[in-house]
Design a protein around this motif. Structure first.
Motif, mmCIF file in Angstrom:
data_model
loop_
_atom_site.group_PDB
_atom_site.id
_atom_site.type_symbol
_atom_site.label_atom_id
_atom_site.label_comp_id
_atom_site.label_asym_id
_atom_site.label_seq_id
_atom_site.Cartn_x
_atom_site.Cartn_y
_atom_site.Cartn_z
ATOM 1 N N PRO A 20 33.781 46.647 37.306
ATOM 2 C CA PRO A 20 34.763 45.562 37.350
ATOM 3 C C PRO A 20 34.103 44.187 37.283
ATOM 4 C CG PRO A 20 34.367 46.384 39.560
ATOM 5 C CD PRO A 20 33.535 47.236 38.649
ATOM 6 N N VAL A 21 34.778 43.270 36.608
ATOM 7 C CA VAL A 21 34.368 41.866 36.559
ATOM 8 C C VAL A 21 35.608 41.016 36.808
ATOM 9 C CG1 VAL A 21 33.564 39.982 35.077
ATOM 10 C CG2 VAL A 21 32.415 42.199 35.007
ATOM 11 N N GLN A 22 35.467 40.050 37.694
ATOM 12 C CA GLN A 22 36.553 39.082 37.880
ATOM 13 C C GLN A 22 36.092 37.741 37.335
ATOM 14 O OE1 GLN A 22 39.358 38.869 41.197
ATOM 15 N NE2 GLN A 22 38.591 36.790 41.587
ATOM 16 N N ALA A 23 36.845 37.234 36.375
ATOM 17 C CA ALA A 23 36.580 35.926 35.796
ATOM 18 C C ALA A 23 37.614 34.947 36.322
ATOM 19 C CB ALA A 23 36.627 35.988 34.275
ATOM 20 N N SER A 24 37.179 33.740 36.645
ATOM 21 C CA SER A 24 38.075 32.733 37.225
ATOM 22 C C SER A 24 37.871 31.395 36.533
ATOM 23 C CB SER A 24 37.792 32.560 38.725
ATOM 24 O OG SER A 24 37.869 33.790 39.404
ATOM 25 N N LEU A 25 38.975 30.705 36.303
ATOM 26 C CA LEU A 25 38.948 29.349 35.786
ATOM 27 C C LEU A 25 39.860 28.521 36.660
ATOM 28 C CD1 LEU A 25 39.198 28.233 32.055
ATOM 29 C CD2 LEU A 25 40.225 26.924 33.904
ATOM 30 N N TRP A 26 39.276 27.549 37.357
ATOM 31 C CA TRP A 26 40.066 26.700 38.252
ATOM 32 C C TRP A 26 40.224 25.329 37.608
ATOM 33 C CZ3 TRP A 26 38.137 23.567 42.963
ATOM 34 C CH2 TRP A 26 39.232 23.015 43.632
ATOM 35 N N ASN A 27 41.464 24.960 37.364
ATOM 36 C CA ASN A 27 41.773 23.639 36.841
ATOM 37 C C ASN A 27 42.034 22.718 38.025
ATOM 38 O OD1 ASN A 27 42.457 21.466 35.291
ATOM 39 N ND2 ASN A 27 44.473 22.233 34.706
ATOM 40 N N GLY A 28 40.934 22.252 38.631
ATOM 41 C CA GLY A 28 41.063 21.487 39.866
ATOM 42 C C GLY A 28 41.402 20.029 39.680
ATOM 43 N N GLY A 29 41.522 19.570 38.447
ATOM 44 C CA GLY A 29 41.813 18.160 38.208
ATOM 45 C C GLY A 29 43.266 17.910 37.881
ATOM 46 N N GLY A 30 43.523 16.795 37.178
ATOM 47 C CA GLY A 30 44.889 16.394 36.915
ATOM 48 C C GLY A 30 45.344 16.578 35.487
ATOM 49 N N HIS A 31 44.585 17.326 34.677
ATOM 50 C CA HIS A 31 44.937 17.518 33.277
ATOM 51 C C HIS A 31 45.284 18.971 33.031
ATOM 52 C CE1 HIS A 31 43.411 13.527 31.841
ATOM 53 N NE2 HIS A 31 42.727 13.629 32.972
ATOM 54 N N ALA A 32 46.415 19.197 32.371
ATOM 55 C CA ALA A 32 46.841 20.569 32.084
ATOM 56 C C ALA A 32 45.901 21.211 31.064
ATOM 57 C CB ALA A 32 48.273 20.583 31.563
ATOM 58 N N ILE A 33 45.770 22.521 31.190
ATOM 59 C CA ILE A 33 44.943 23.321 30.285
ATOM 60 C C ILE A 33 45.860 24.312 29.581
ATOM 61 C CG2 ILE A 33 43.281 25.218 30.259
ATOM 62 C CD1 ILE A 33 41.647 23.712 32.303
ATOM 63 N N SER A 34 45.684 24.460 28.285
ATOM 64 C CA SER A 34 46.510 25.416 27.551
ATOM 65 C C SER A 34 45.610 26.416 26.829
ATOM 66 C CB SER A 34 47.413 24.697 26.541
ATOM 67 O OG SER A 34 46.637 23.984 25.606
ATOM 68 N N GLY A 35 46.178 27.600 26.614
ATOM 69 C CA GLY A 35 45.476 28.641 25.867
ATOM 70 C C GLY A 35 44.173 29.088 26.492
ATOM 71 N N ALA A 36 44.107 29.110 27.821
ATOM 72 C CA ALA A 36 42.861 29.498 28.485
ATOM 73 C C ALA A 36 42.621 30.990 28.321
ATOM 74 C CB ALA A 36 42.923 29.128 29.964
ATOM 75 N N THR A 37 41.467 31.342 27.802
ATOM 76 C CA THR A 37 41.086 32.747 27.640
ATOM 77 C C THR A 37 39.643 32.930 28.083
ATOM 78 O OG1 THR A 37 40.298 32.468 25.368
ATOM 79 C CG2 THR A 37 42.622 33.007 25.656
ATOM 80 N N VAL A 38 39.275 34.182 28.275
ATOM 81 C CA VAL A 38 37.892 34.515 28.590
ATOM 82 C C VAL A 38 37.512 35.760 27.791
ATOM 83 C CG1 VAL A 38 38.482 35.949 30.588
ATOM 84 C CG2 VAL A 38 36.205 34.916 30.431
ATOM 85 N N ALA A 39 36.273 35.813 27.350
ATOM 86 C CA ALA A 39 35.742 37.001 26.675
ATOM 87 C C ALA A 39 34.369 37.288 27.259
ATOM 88 C CB ALA A 39 35.641 36.779 25.171
ATOM 89 N N LEU A 40 34.110 38.546 27.552
ATOM 90 C CA LEU A 40 32.808 38.955 28.065
ATOM 91 C C LEU A 40 31.917 39.306 26.883
ATOM 92 C CD1 LEU A 40 33.847 41.165 31.125
ATOM 93 C CD2 LEU A 40 33.342 38.705 31.045
ATOM 94 N N VAL A 41 30.876 38.517 26.704
ATOM 95 C CA VAL A 41 29.986 38.657 25.550
ATOM 96 C C VAL A 41 28.739 39.424 25.981
ATOM 97 C CG1 VAL A 41 28.714 37.441 23.758
ATOM 98 C CG2 VAL A 41 30.852 36.462 24.666
ATOM 99 N N PRO A 42 28.491 40.595 25.406
ATOM 100 C CA PRO A 42 27.320 41.376 25.809
ATOM 101 C C PRO A 42 26.037 40.850 25.177
ATOM 102 C CG PRO A 42 28.520 42.554 24.110
ATOM 103 C CD PRO A 42 29.307 41.316 24.412
ATOM 104 N N ALA A 43 24.913 41.119 25.832
ATOM 105 C CA ALA A 43 23.609 40.789 25.260
ATOM 106 C C ALA A 43 23.391 41.605 23.996
ATOM 107 C CB ALA A 43 22.518 41.084 26.274
ATOM 108 N N PRO A 44 22.572 41.103 23.085
ATOM 109 C CA PRO A 44 22.349 41.844 21.834
ATOM 110 C C PRO A 44 21.864 43.269 22.037
ATOM 111 C CG PRO A 44 21.519 39.613 21.642
ATOM 112 C CD PRO A 44 21.917 39.780 23.070
ATOM 113 N N GLU A 45 21.043 43.523 23.062
ATOM 114 C CA GLU A 45 20.549 44.889 23.237
ATOM 115 C C GLU A 45 21.650 45.845 23.698
ATOM 116 O OE1 GLU A 45 17.411 45.148 26.052
ATOM 117 O OE2 GLU A 45 18.503 44.145 27.657
ATOM 118 N N TRP A 46 22.760 45.299 24.223
ATOM 119 C CA TRP A 46 23.918 46.145 24.510
ATOM 120 C C TRP A 46 24.705 46.436 23.240
ATOM 121 C CZ3 TRP A 46 27.094 45.273 29.573
ATOM 122 C CH2 TRP A 46 26.269 45.497 30.696
#
Length: 874
Positions: free
Chosen positions: A406-432
């Motif tokens: 399991p992996v938990q990814a978090s993005l906290w928008n702690g400021g005053g500007h809205a964020i749209s289209g937030a996504t995350v992708a786990l990128v493996p190392a080349p040897e994987w």
């Protein structure tokens, strides 16, 4: 064994390490990774430094031979004082040195010192690079160095880093001509000077172009004048204050240097004026230059200088001029209370940088890479200003091939500007290999936290996580990089197994932030603990010893402790095997059952001598063979200290068996005071010496008269203050009839007058491990009882004969050996023996601390004779 293999036969500190078994993908200009820190926005420091880096284009590369050769003041000045990018390239990782904080030597020490360099760069703001050279130890000879480190390889590796990092200014720590100094220092200077003109030559090193590294022409070459201040042409003040750190550039540089803890390099961060100096060699504004970058275009728009098409170049430069103007204006108005006021500026700069990047053509490779770097800087600055923080963690630390975790990814928008289209992708190392693991898009209002629960899988073919330069064995004194990706070559380490790539838009501007996926857990006393992910074998196999010295006079079975650790999710069963030469020692297979993960199981193999023991060396290969047929023969212990990031080191499961004609004198009890990185006690016990370690209490108040001899480990007087305080008791013990054998010590031992009679040192040494040795008193018991010392006993020594020889000595001491390096005077201070009262006192600078762990028979035979000096007429 050839001289080269003797140079490289480093002892590996297996016992203490094995018993503790339990970034985005590397880019052409990958920044030096930070330590594993808690997730945060970075705040004012990150905003200010991003604005400084977006206000100029200043790039410096410093080139030296070893960890600790670098001018940290120069690196800190450019990266922390001038808003530039600075890097240090060490030809080697310092494997041939010593270690005052732990047991690591050889390859393991190189890993530790690589991490210490990265810790230093995290302080001074620089980056770190290497050549493929392995430090084979001190030498005075440039010719020997270039035999072991071929010049063409050194030059190729330096050109590789110049083309990758793209400095305008290169500073060689050492001059470009031979000089009477360390041979590796000479090689660094000669190679750096040779590489400088080749870096921009399109006809030179076409294999680097094939790696995606076209020619890059640095504009100025200087050399450090640390050892030659009168030759300086530029003096650079380093007393300017970094307003964020509240320290001078010099203080930051000394904090950086203090990260070299294995080398005893701690420095005082002094107040007041300080400076560093260099001498002009070629390019730039010539000898009249008064600053490093005089005569060099350092405007941000100079990033586009290599763009061939004039119209395209002008378009990109206009955008970069706008970015620089915005960065300078924003930095001047920056206040801690209103970081968010910088957000519109960062959005505008990021938009311009992205527009400039989009305007480039595929052939504008160098400009694209430099712009990618500035885009990354601007994105990090925007995140810090707008209160955006990202994180990606797993409860797992040790992973096995084929495992889902399991992996938990978090993005906290702690400021005053809205964020749209937030996504995350786990990128493996080349040897994987494989494709990124994506998460769904989210809209995040101001103050919102977005989380993604992801389930990546380790590929079934994934190898254990090990440094890229250790995937293949050394070739002489050169790391074999043939299994490394081009982008890895010369980097400190390869990319992490998994990187979380966060993408979103803010006010219509696309932003990408990368964060390494790490293990996270809570410690009740220290709080948050983060450690890197690593792939480990399903079963680790580690021997407590990597070398067994077997006297020919003994046919008693020997016992080898082997530790197995399972990382499998279910119980595993099998047998432990030991395979060796047909005429060598044998051991019966040992069945085992590992019921739970991460619970070590210690097994004992009984080694039986063959019918006939002969002098020589053999190898026994160890393996855990599971019932399903899988075979495991590797341990991957971790080198781990508070000041560095944990680093795995692959250790094959094998045992070297050295048989030798070796006799011991009658001994009931021998005391030993542990020295720095000292493995000698374990090897003395192997051959039957009845050894007892002397701790503080025994030194201060114990009955020392119980011991036939007391041995002081190398550099013990430097690292053990109790030993210094108890030295008078040791001298009394000698005068009352005891024997003290002091292995090589640093200057504090001599200056502190620790010996019973005066000794001085000029730090003399013999670096040629094959140097002829003359016995000055062949009739001495040191050379006759119980082992007859002859020419064969000086064969097979590794790295050096010795160091820190005595220079002068009281007539009470008798010198017993004479030796020398080529073209140097004879030295007689390597082995001194004195009668002191009723006892015997020995000082030896012979490198016994290297020879015993390497299994050199003559060193054991000589050591045994020294132990038997009590009561022997000298």
């Amino acid at each position: 064994m050839t001289r080269l293999t003797r140079r490289l036969a480093r002892p590996f500190p297996i016992l203490l390490i094995l018993l503790s078994l339990l970034l985005p993908a590397a880019a052409q200009v990958a920044p030096t990774p930070r330590p594993l820190e808690p997730a945060a926005t970075g705040g004012l420091p990150d905003v200010d430094r991003a604005l400084a880096k977006l206000s100029a284009n200043k790039r410096l590369l410093v080139i030296g031979a070893h960890p600790d050769d670098e001018d940290t003041s120069l690196i800190a000045l450019v990266s922390r004082g001038l808003g530039g990018e600075a890097a240090y390239m060490a030809l080697s990782r310092g494997e041939g040195g010593q270690n005052v904080i732990g047991p690591e030597l050889g390859v393991s020490l190189g890993l530790l010192r690589t991490r210490e360099l990265l810790a230093a760069r995290a302080v001074d703001g620089g980056r770190q690079y290497f050549s493929r050279a392995y430090d084979f130890g001190f030498t005075r000879s440039l010719d020997e160095t270039l035999r072991l480190w071929p010049k063409d390889l050194l030059v190729e590796d330096i050109v590789r880093i110049i083309r990758r990092f793209k400095p305008q200014v290169v500073v060689s720590v050492f001059p470009g001509v031979p000089s009477p100094t360390h041979g590796q220092h000479q090689a660094a200077g000669v190679s750096a000077f040779a590489a400088f003109p080749l870096a921009g030559d399109p006809q030179a090193l076409p294999e680097l172009a094939a790696e995606g590294l076209p020619p890059w022409t640095p504009q100025a070459l200087y050399r450090s004048t640390y050892f030659d201040p009168n030759a300086s042409t530029i003096t650079l003040p380093t007393s300017g204050i970094d307003p964020i750190a509240g320290k001078s550039i010099y203080q930051l540089a000394m904090a950086s240097r203090s990260m070299h803890r294995s080398q005893d390099m701690g420095q005082i961060q002094r107040l007041g004026p300080q400076q560093t100096r260099v001498a002009w060699v070629q390019g730039g504004e010539g000898k009249e230059a008064r600053n490093l970058f005089d005569g060099i275009d350092t405007r941000l728009s100079s990033l586009a200088a290599t763009v061939a098409d004039a119209g395209r170049r002008k378009s990109v430069q206009d955008r970069l001029d706008a970015v620089q103007a915005t960065a300078e204006k924003t930095r001047a108005a920056l206040t801690p209370a209103r970081l968010d006021a910088a957000v519109p500026a960062f959005l505008d700069m990021l938009k311009n940088l992205q527009g400039a990047r989009a305007a480039l053509a595929p052939e504008d490779l160098q400009a694209r890479e430099l712009l990618d770097e500035k885009i990354e800087v601007a994105a990090a600055g925007l995140a810090a200003a707008s209160g955006v923080a990202v994180d990606a963690t797993s409860p797992e630390e040790e992973l096995t091939a084929g495992e889902t975790f399991p992996v938990q990814a978090s993005l906290w928008n702690g400021g005053g500007h809205a964020i749209s289209g937030a996504t995350v992708a786990l990128v493996p190392a080349p040897e994987w290999g494989g494709q990124p693991v994506p998460g769904e898009a989210r809209e995040l209002a101001a103050g919102a936290l977005g989380t993604w629960g992801l389930k990546p899988a380790v590929p079934a073919s994934a190898p254990p996580t090990v440094p890229y330069f250790l995937r293949k064995p050394l070739k002489g004194a050169i790391y074999d990089w043939s299994a490394a990706l081009p982008a890895e070559r010369g980097e400190p380490f390869g990319p992490p197994p998994l990187t979380a790539r966060f993408s979103f838009t803010m006010d219509g501007v696309p932003v990408t932030l990368d964060r390494e996926v790490v293990h996270l857990h809570r410690d009740q006393s220290s709080g948050e603990v983060r450690r890197p992910l690593r792939v480990v074998p399903a079963v680790e196999v580690g021997a407590a010893d990597d070398l067994l010295v077997w006297p020919l006079q003994s046919r008693e079975p020997r016992r080898l402790r082997v530790r197995l650790v399972s990382h499998a999710k279910s119980p595993v069963r099998g047998r432990l095997e030991a395979r060796g030469d047909a005429d060598g020692p044998t051991a019966a297979p040992k069945p085992f059952a590992l019921e739970a993960a991460n619970e070590p199981l210690d097994l004992e193999l009984v080694l039986t001598a063959p019918k006939t023991l002969k002098p020589g060396r053999e190898t026994m290969e160890l393996a855990a063979v599971l019932d399903d047929g899988r075979r495991f023969d590797l341990a991957v212990p971790v080198i781990d200290y508070p000041h560095i990031r944990a680093t795995p080191r692959p250790v094959p499961a094998r045992l070297e068996v050295q048989t030798a004609d070796l006799r011991l004198p009658p001994l009931k009890r021998v005391g030993y005071v542990l020295g720095a990185s000292d493995r000698v006690p374990g090897f003395l016990r192997q051959i039957g010496v009845p050894l007892e370690m002397l701790g503080d209490e025994q030194l201060v108040s114990g009955d020392l008269g119980r011991y036939d001899a007391i041995v002081i480990g190398s550099r013990a007087y430097e690292i053990d203050p109790v030993l210094v305080r108890a030295n008078r008791r040791l001298l009394d013990y000698v005068r009352n009839g005891g024997t003290v054998i002091v292995q090589y010590q640093q200057t504090g031992y001599f200056d502190g007058k620790m010996a019973p009679f005066p000794l001085t040192t000029e730090r003399e040494r013999v670096t040629d491990e094959t140097a002829a040795v003359t016995l000055l008193d062949p009739a001495s018991p040191v050379f006759n009882t119980p082992n007859k010392i002859g020419p064969a006993d000086w064969e097979g020594w590794i790295q050096e004969r010795g160091l820190m020889f005595a220079h002068t000595w009281d007539p009470a001491f008798t010198p017993l050996l004479s030796m020398k390096d080529p073209d140097t005077p004879d030295l007689r201070g390597s082995l001194l023996v004195a009668k002191a009262g009723k006892g015997v006192y020995v000082y030896t600078g012979l490198a016994l601390f290297r020879q015993l762990p390497a299994g050199v028979p003559g060193a054991y035979r000589l050591f045994a004779n020294l132990l038997g000096l009590r009561g022997t007429p000298l």
